[in-house]
Design a protein around this motif. Structure first.
Motif, PDB file in Angstrom:
ATOM      1  N   GLU A 105       9.406  -0.712 -10.298  1.00  0.00           N
ATOM      2  CA  GLU A 105      10.553  -1.121  -9.489  1.00  0.00           C
ATOM      3  C   GLU A 105      10.479  -0.539  -8.076  1.00  0.00           C
ATOM      4  O   GLU A 105      10.877  -1.188  -7.114  1.00  0.00           O
ATOM      5  CB  GLU A 105      11.835  -0.671 -10.181  1.00  0.00           C
ATOM      6  N   ARG A 106       9.950   0.663  -7.967  1.00  0.00           N
ATOM      7  CA  ARG A 106       9.794   1.265  -6.634  1.00  0.00           C
ATOM      8  C   ARG A 106       8.678   0.595  -5.849  1.00  0.00           C
ATOM      9  O   ARG A 106       8.786   0.416  -4.632  1.00  0.00           O
ATOM     10  CB  ARG A 106       9.513   2.772  -6.768  1.00  0.00           C
ATOM     11  N   TRP A 107       7.612   0.221  -6.539  1.00  0.00           N
ATOM     12  CA  TRP A 107       6.444  -0.317  -5.842  1.00  0.00           C
ATOM     13  C   TRP A 107       6.587  -1.774  -5.442  1.00  0.00           C
ATOM     14  O   TRP A 107       6.253  -2.145  -4.307  1.00  0.00           O
ATOM     15  CB  TRP A 107       5.197  -0.169  -6.716  1.00  0.00           C
ATOM     16  N   TYR A 108       7.064  -2.627  -6.339  1.00  0.00           N
ATOM     17  CA  TYR A 108       6.909  -4.074  -6.160  1.00  0.00           C
ATOM     18  C   TYR A 108       7.498  -4.599  -4.848  1.00  0.00           C
ATOM     19  O   TYR A 108       6.791  -5.262  -4.078  1.00  0.00           O
ATOM     20  CB  TYR A 108       7.498  -4.802  -7.364  1.00  0.00           C
ATOM     21  N   PRO A 109       8.747  -4.324  -4.524  1.00  0.00           N
ATOM     22  CA  PRO A 109       9.260  -4.862  -3.253  1.00  0.00           C
ATOM     23  C   PRO A 109       8.758  -4.101  -2.032  1.00  0.00           C
ATOM     24  O   PRO A 109       8.852  -4.603  -0.911  1.00  0.00           O
ATOM     25  CB  PRO A 109      10.778  -4.729  -3.398  1.00  0.00           C
ATOM     26  N   ALA A 110       8.211  -2.898  -2.256  1.00  0.00           N
ATOM     27  CA  ALA A 110       7.769  -2.076  -1.129  1.00  0.00           C
ATOM     28  C   ALA A 110       6.329  -2.358  -0.717  1.00  0.00           C
ATOM     29  O   ALA A 110       5.926  -1.995   0.401  1.00  0.00           O
ATOM     30  CB  ALA A 110       7.915  -0.591  -1.472  1.00  0.00           C
ATOM     31  N   GLU A 111       5.549  -3.002  -1.587  1.00  0.00           N
ATOM     32  CA  GLU A 111       4.150  -3.274  -1.266  1.00  0.00           C
ATOM     33  C   GLU A 111       4.061  -4.201  -0.054  1.00  0.00           C
ATOM     34  O   GLU A 111       4.686  -5.259  -0.007  1.00  0.00           O
ATOM     35  CB  GLU A 111       3.443  -3.916  -2.461  1.00  0.00           C
ATOM     36  N   ARG A 112       3.259  -3.801   0.933  1.00  0.00           N
ATOM     37  CA  ARG A 112       3.140  -4.566   2.165  1.00  0.00           C
ATOM     38  C   ARG A 112       1.857  -5.385   2.248  1.00  0.00           C
ATOM     39  O   ARG A 112       1.776  -6.340   3.016  1.00  0.00           O
ATOM     40  CB  ARG A 112       3.225  -3.617   3.376  1.00  0.00           C
ATOM     41  N   ASP A 113       0.846  -5.027   1.482  1.00  0.00           N
ATOM     42  CA  ASP A 113      -0.406  -5.782   1.510  1.00  0.00           C
ATOM     43  C   ASP A 113      -0.328  -6.880   0.448  1.00  0.00           C
ATOM     44  O   ASP A 113      -0.582  -6.647  -0.734  1.00  0.00           O
ATOM     45  CB  ASP A 113      -1.592  -4.866   1.241  1.00  0.00           C
ATOM     46  N   LEU A 114       0.038  -8.074   0.873  1.00  0.00           N
ATOM     47  CA  LEU A 114       0.277  -9.178  -0.056  1.00  0.00           C
ATOM     48  C   LEU A 114      -0.866 -10.188  -0.088  1.00  0.00           C
ATOM     49  O   LEU A 114      -0.696 -11.295  -0.607  1.00  0.00           O
ATOM     50  CB  LEU A 114       1.595  -9.882   0.307  1.00  0.00           C
ATOM     51  N   ARG A 115      -2.017  -9.815   0.438  1.00  0.00           N
ATOM     52  CA  ARG A 115      -3.152 -10.724   0.388  1.00  0.00           C
ATOM     53  C   ARG A 115      -3.523 -11.052  -1.054  1.00  0.00           C
ATOM     54  O   ARG A 115      -3.591 -10.172  -1.906  1.00  0.00           O
ATOM     55  CB  ARG A 115      -4.366 -10.102   1.075  1.00  0.00           C
ATOM     56  N   GLY A 116      -3.759 -12.331  -1.318  1.00  0.00           N
ATOM     57  CA  GLY A 116      -4.214 -12.695  -2.650  1.00  0.00           C
ATOM     58  C   GLY A 116      -5.665 -12.314  -2.868  1.00  0.00           C
ATOM     59  O   GLY A 116      -6.039 -11.822  -3.926  1.00  0.00           O
ATOM     60  N   HIS A 117      -6.481 -12.532  -1.844  1.00  0.00           N
ATOM     61  CA  HIS A 117      -7.915 -12.298  -1.975  1.00  0.00           C
ATOM     62  C   HIS A 117      -8.454 -11.736  -0.678  1.00  0.00           C
ATOM     63  O   HIS A 117      -8.007 -12.097   0.413  1.00  0.00           O
ATOM     64  CB  HIS A 117      -8.649 -13.603  -2.317  1.00  0.00           C
ATOM     65  N   ASP A 118      -9.401 -10.821  -0.795  1.00  0.00           N
ATOM     66  CA  ASP A 118     -10.072 -10.229   0.362  1.00  0.00           C
ATOM     67  C   ASP A 118     -11.568 -10.452   0.216  1.00  0.00           C
ATOM     68  O   ASP A 118     -12.116 -10.361  -0.899  1.00  0.00           O
ATOM     69  CB  ASP A 118      -9.768  -8.725   0.434  1.00  0.00           C
ATOM     70  N   GLY A 119     -12.237 -10.754   1.326  1.00  0.00           N
ATOM     71  CA  GLY A 119     -13.655 -11.066   1.277  1.00  0.00           C
ATOM     72  C   GLY A 119     -14.510  -9.950   0.732  1.00  0.00           C
ATOM     73  O   GLY A 119     -15.569 -10.201   0.140  1.00  0.00           O
ATOM     74  N   THR A 120     -14.090  -8.702   0.906  1.00  0.00           N
ATOM     75  CA  THR A 120     -14.859  -7.554   0.419  1.00  0.00           C
ATOM     76  C   THR A 120     -14.314  -7.024  -0.903  1.00  0.00           C
ATOM     77  O   THR A 120     -15.076  -6.749  -1.833  1.00  0.00           O
ATOM     78  CB  THR A 120     -14.848  -6.427   1.469  1.00  0.00           C
ATOM     79  N   LEU A 121     -13.007  -6.892  -0.990  1.00  0.00           N
ATOM     80  CA  LEU A 121     -12.381  -6.280  -2.164  1.00  0.00           C
ATOM     81  C   LEU A 121     -12.146  -7.265  -3.307  1.00  0.00           C
ATOM     82  O   LEU A 121     -11.844  -6.853  -4.421  1.00  0.00           O
ATOM     83  CB  LEU A 121     -11.050  -5.629  -1.773  1.00  0.00           C
ATOM     84  N   GLY A 122     -12.264  -8.554  -3.015  1.00  0.00           N
ATOM     85  CA  GLY A 122     -12.021  -9.532  -4.067  1.00  0.00           C
ATOM     86  C   GLY A 122     -10.532  -9.753  -4.288  1.00  0.00           C
ATOM     87  O   GLY A 122      -9.732  -9.638  -3.357  1.00  0.00           O
ATOM     88  N   TRP A 123     -10.167 -10.055  -5.528  1.00  0.00           N
ATOM     89  CA  TRP A 123      -8.771 -10.323  -5.844  1.00  0.00           C
ATOM     90  C   TRP A 123      -7.920  -9.063  -5.722  1.00  0.00           C
ATOM     91  O   TRP A 123      -8.287  -8.006  -6.228  1.00  0.00           O
ATOM     92  CB  TRP A 123      -8.636 -10.885  -7.265  1.00  0.00           C
TER      93      TRP A 123
END
Length: 263
Positions: A105-123
């Protein structure tokens, strides 16, 4: 290092030469690895299989859940966003601790990196992975369904410049719909979580392009309206379940959508 691909190929048979504690610790590390071939590869399959089969003992599964709850504060995005996947495995298997809900509950609305996929990190998929856990927790008797609905509203109203582009809106809408199948929901609670969304977005003065957060919210609620009409499948193998107070939910969602569009 353990060859998880060989273990996966051997129907996820447990190696006889390593203690289970060591195996789980290595799997846990792999599920936070920056290499997507490690994080989202054979270790994921093996861990999911062992949890589903009950191969890992209860005490060790609860310890793993505690580790994932702590991981929500990890500085690395790939570690944070795969934590809800592991917790979802555990909750689906029947494990539960109240502290996991608090951390999520603390994390979900606070997460700012909402990218679905990154070219290096993947999903990465913070929104989608979180939605899956939200749905599972929303069906636990220990968790009030309105708590998960309010959490979904908090995620939808959190500011962001990222437009969902990997079907995150679909995953979140389906998660909300699954929570709304709870028959212990009052009609007031089934629609009340929409009020902060209407208040937040219905009064925004927009003179330029559609902001990302409003676009994300609109698309999520549009699918929710369809699911309220047709029902939602818990899994692809099961028939659709009706949403409790479906007519009230459809009407309330339509009203919010109309208010946002006409702002």
């Amino acid at each position: 290092m353990i060859d998880w691909k060989n273990i996966e190929a051997d129907d996820c048979a447990v190696p006889s030469d390593r203690p289970m504690g060591d195996l789980v610790r290595e799997l846990s590390r792999a599920l936070a690895d920056p290499d997507p071939l490690v994080r989202d590869g054979a270790p994921y399959t093996v861990l999911a299989t062992w949890i589903a089969r009950g191969t890992i003992g209860t005490e060790r599964r609860l310890e793993l859940g505690d580790e994932m709850a702590t991981r929500f504060t990890d500085p690395r995005v790939e570690a944070r966003t795969f934590a809800p996947l592991v917790l979802d495995m555990l909750v689906t298997a029947g494990d539960f601790k109240a502290g996991w809900v608090d951390a999520f509950e603390r994390w979900y609305p606070a997460e700012r990196d909402l990218r679905g996929h990154d070219g290096t990190l993947g999903w990465l998929h913070a929104v989608a992975h979180g939605a899956d856990l939200l749905a599972s927790l929303g069906h636990r008797p220990e968790v009030a369904p309105v708590r998960m609905l309010d959490l979904a509203a908090a995620r939808l109203t959190a500011p962001t410049s990222h437009v969902y582009d990997q079907m995150e809106d679909d995953r979140l809408a389906r998660a909300i719909a699954r929570v709304l199948t709870r028959t212990d929901l009052s009609e007031r609670d089934a629609v009340g979580w929409l009020e902060p969304i209407a208040d937040r977005f219905g009064t925004d003065n927009i003179s330029g392009p559609m902001p990302a957060h409003i676009s994300n919210c609109l698309r999520t609620l549009r699918l929710l309206h369809i699911l309220a009409d047709r029902g939602v499948r818990p899994t692809s193998e099961l028939p659709a379940e009706p949403l409790h107070h479906r007519d009230a939910v459809k009407s309330a969602v339509a009203t919010v959508l109309d208010r946002i569009v006409k702002r």
